[in-house]
Write a protein that holds these residues in place. Structure first.
Motif, PDB file in Angstrom:
ATOM      1  N   MET A 165      25.107  72.601 -14.517  1.00 16.12           N
ATOM      2  CA  MET A 165      23.861  71.961 -13.597  1.00 16.12           C
ATOM      3  C   MET A 165      24.298  70.872 -12.835  1.00 16.12           C
ATOM      4  O   MET A 165      24.046  70.669 -12.077  1.00 16.12           O
ATOM      5  N   ARG A 166      25.294  69.969 -13.457  1.00 16.37           N
ATOM      6  CA  ARG A 166      25.959  68.935 -12.604  1.00 16.37           C
ATOM      7  C   ARG A 166      26.707  69.366 -11.490  1.00 16.37           C
ATOM      8  O   ARG A 166      26.735  68.833 -10.583  1.00 16.37           O
ATOM      9  N   ILE A 167      27.497  70.401 -11.835  1.00 18.49           N
ATOM     10  CA  ILE A 167      28.200  70.955 -10.827  1.00 18.49           C
ATOM     11  C   ILE A 167      27.403  71.622  -9.706  1.00 18.49           C
ATOM     12  O   ILE A 167      27.584  71.294  -8.535  1.00 18.49           O
ATOM     13  N   LEU A 168      26.201  71.921  -9.871  1.00 17.95           N
ATOM     14  CA  LEU A 168      25.308  72.632  -8.684  1.00 17.95           C
ATOM     15  C   LEU A 168      24.656  71.341  -7.966  1.00 17.95           C
ATOM     16  O   LEU A 168      24.659  71.470  -6.839  1.00 17.95           O
ATOM     17  N   LEU A 169      24.256  70.286  -8.869  1.00 17.44           N
ATOM     18  CA  LEU A 169      23.859  69.016  -8.043  1.00 17.44           C
ATOM     19  C   LEU A 169      24.889  68.509  -7.367  1.00 17.44           C
ATOM     20  O   LEU A 169      24.441  67.909  -6.074  1.00 17.44           O
ATOM     21  N   ILE A 170      26.134  68.555  -7.647  1.00 19.17           N
ATOM     22  CA  ILE A 170      27.137  67.986  -6.901  1.00 19.17           C
ATOM     23  C   ILE A 170      27.339  68.808  -5.572  1.00 19.17           C
ATOM     24  O   ILE A 170      27.562  68.347  -4.541  1.00 19.17           O
ATOM     25  N   LEU A 171      27.403  70.063  -5.739  1.00 18.57           N
ATOM     26  CA  LEU A 171      27.444  71.058  -4.749  1.00 18.57           C
ATOM     27  C   LEU A 171      26.232  71.027  -3.576  1.00 18.57           C
ATOM     28  O   LEU A 171      26.561  70.979  -2.338  1.00 18.57           O
ATOM     29  N   ILE A 172      25.052  70.788  -4.140  1.00 22.61           N
ATOM     30  CA  ILE A 172      24.037  70.646  -3.261  1.00 22.61           C
ATOM     31  C   ILE A 172      24.182  69.121  -2.314  1.00 22.61           C
ATOM     32  O   ILE A 172      23.925  69.097  -1.263  1.00 22.61           O
ATOM     33  N   ALA A 202      26.722  67.395  -1.905  1.00 16.11           N
ATOM     34  CA  ALA A 202      27.963  67.533  -0.890  1.00 16.11           C
ATOM     35  C   ALA A 202      27.701  68.412   0.306  1.00 16.11           C
ATOM     36  O   ALA A 202      28.253  68.041   1.518  1.00 16.11           O
ATOM     37  N   SER A 203      27.027  69.470   0.305  1.00 19.83           N
ATOM     38  CA  SER A 203      26.453  70.384   1.345  1.00 19.83           C
ATOM     39  C   SER A 203      25.693  69.588   1.994  1.00 19.83           C
ATOM     40  O   SER A 203      25.722  69.709   3.535  1.00 19.83           O
ATOM     41  N   TRP A 204      24.684  68.841   1.650  1.00 26.04           N
ATOM     42  CA  TRP A 204      23.740  68.120   2.384  1.00 26.04           C
ATOM     43  C   TRP A 204      24.650  67.003   3.197  1.00 26.04           C
ATOM     44  O   TRP A 204      24.342  66.729   4.371  1.00 26.04           O
ATOM     45  N   GLY A 205      25.513  66.231   2.542  1.00 23.64           N
ATOM     46  CA  GLY A 205      26.321  65.233   3.073  1.00 23.64           C
ATOM     47  C   GLY A 205      27.094  65.863   4.208  1.00 23.64           C
ATOM     48  O   GLY A 205      27.162  65.124   5.389  1.00 23.64           O
ATOM     49  N   ILE A 206      27.877  66.866   4.294  1.00 27.72           N
ATOM     50  CA  ILE A 206      28.388  67.529   5.262  1.00 27.72           C
ATOM     51  C   ILE A 206      27.404  68.038   6.290  1.00 27.72           C
ATOM     52  O   ILE A 206      27.759  67.620   7.541  1.00 27.72           O
ATOM     53  N   VAL A 207      26.314  68.619   6.052  1.00 26.04           N
ATOM     54  CA  VAL A 207      25.686  69.041   7.241  1.00 26.04           C
ATOM     55  C   VAL A 207      25.119  68.048   8.018  1.00 26.04           C
ATOM     56  O   VAL A 207      24.881  67.773   9.196  1.00 26.04           O
ATOM     57  N   ALA A 208      24.500  66.771   7.130  1.00 28.15           N
ATOM     58  CA  ALA A 208      23.969  65.792   7.574  1.00 28.15           C
ATOM     59  C   ALA A 208      25.014  64.956   8.646  1.00 28.15           C
ATOM     60  O   ALA A 208      24.546  64.537   9.577  1.00 28.15           O
TER      61      ALA A 208
END
Length: 120
Positions: free
Chosen positions: A1-8, A10-16
């Protein structure tokens, strides 16, 4: 679950950040909206990590989620059609709502603080 949150996150940050970078030649409204998309979650995480936060500060930050949630569609619309941008709006919301909503959120936070810690 922690890895999933980190991926979410990280992807939000890159897109933003990519969205913020693509608005460098766009209108001020586009820049402010992209900045809000980047900075509000940073503020929310900073407040979360610095618990306990006074409620007069936490309540307005919590209510900042609503314009953040609407900022993405607003940014998409003004990038597609720059004439949709209005000078009396910030992130697609009229300045009056920001002013009175901010004052109301702070007063609500003060009231909640009073109920939690007792009125002095």
């Amino acid at each position: 679950m922690r890895i999933l949150l980190i991926l979410i996150v990280a992807s939000w940050g890159i897109v933003a950040l990519l969205t913020f970078a693509t608005t460098s030649q766009k209108s001020l409204d586009a820049k402010l909206t992209a900045g809000y998309l980047v900075l509000w979650p940073v503020l929310a995480v900073a407040l979360f990590l610095n618990e306990p936060v006074p409620l007069w500060l936490a309540v307005p930050a919590f209510f900042g989620f609503l314009p953040w949630f609407l900022a993405g569609p607003h940014l998409y619309e003004i990038l597609k059609d720059p004439s949709r941008s209005r000078p009396d709006e910030i992130v697609g919301i009229p300045r009056g709502y920001w002013k009175w909503g901010g004052i109301g959120a702070i007063l609500l936070g003060i009231a909640f603080d009073g109920f939690v810690y007792g009125f002095v």
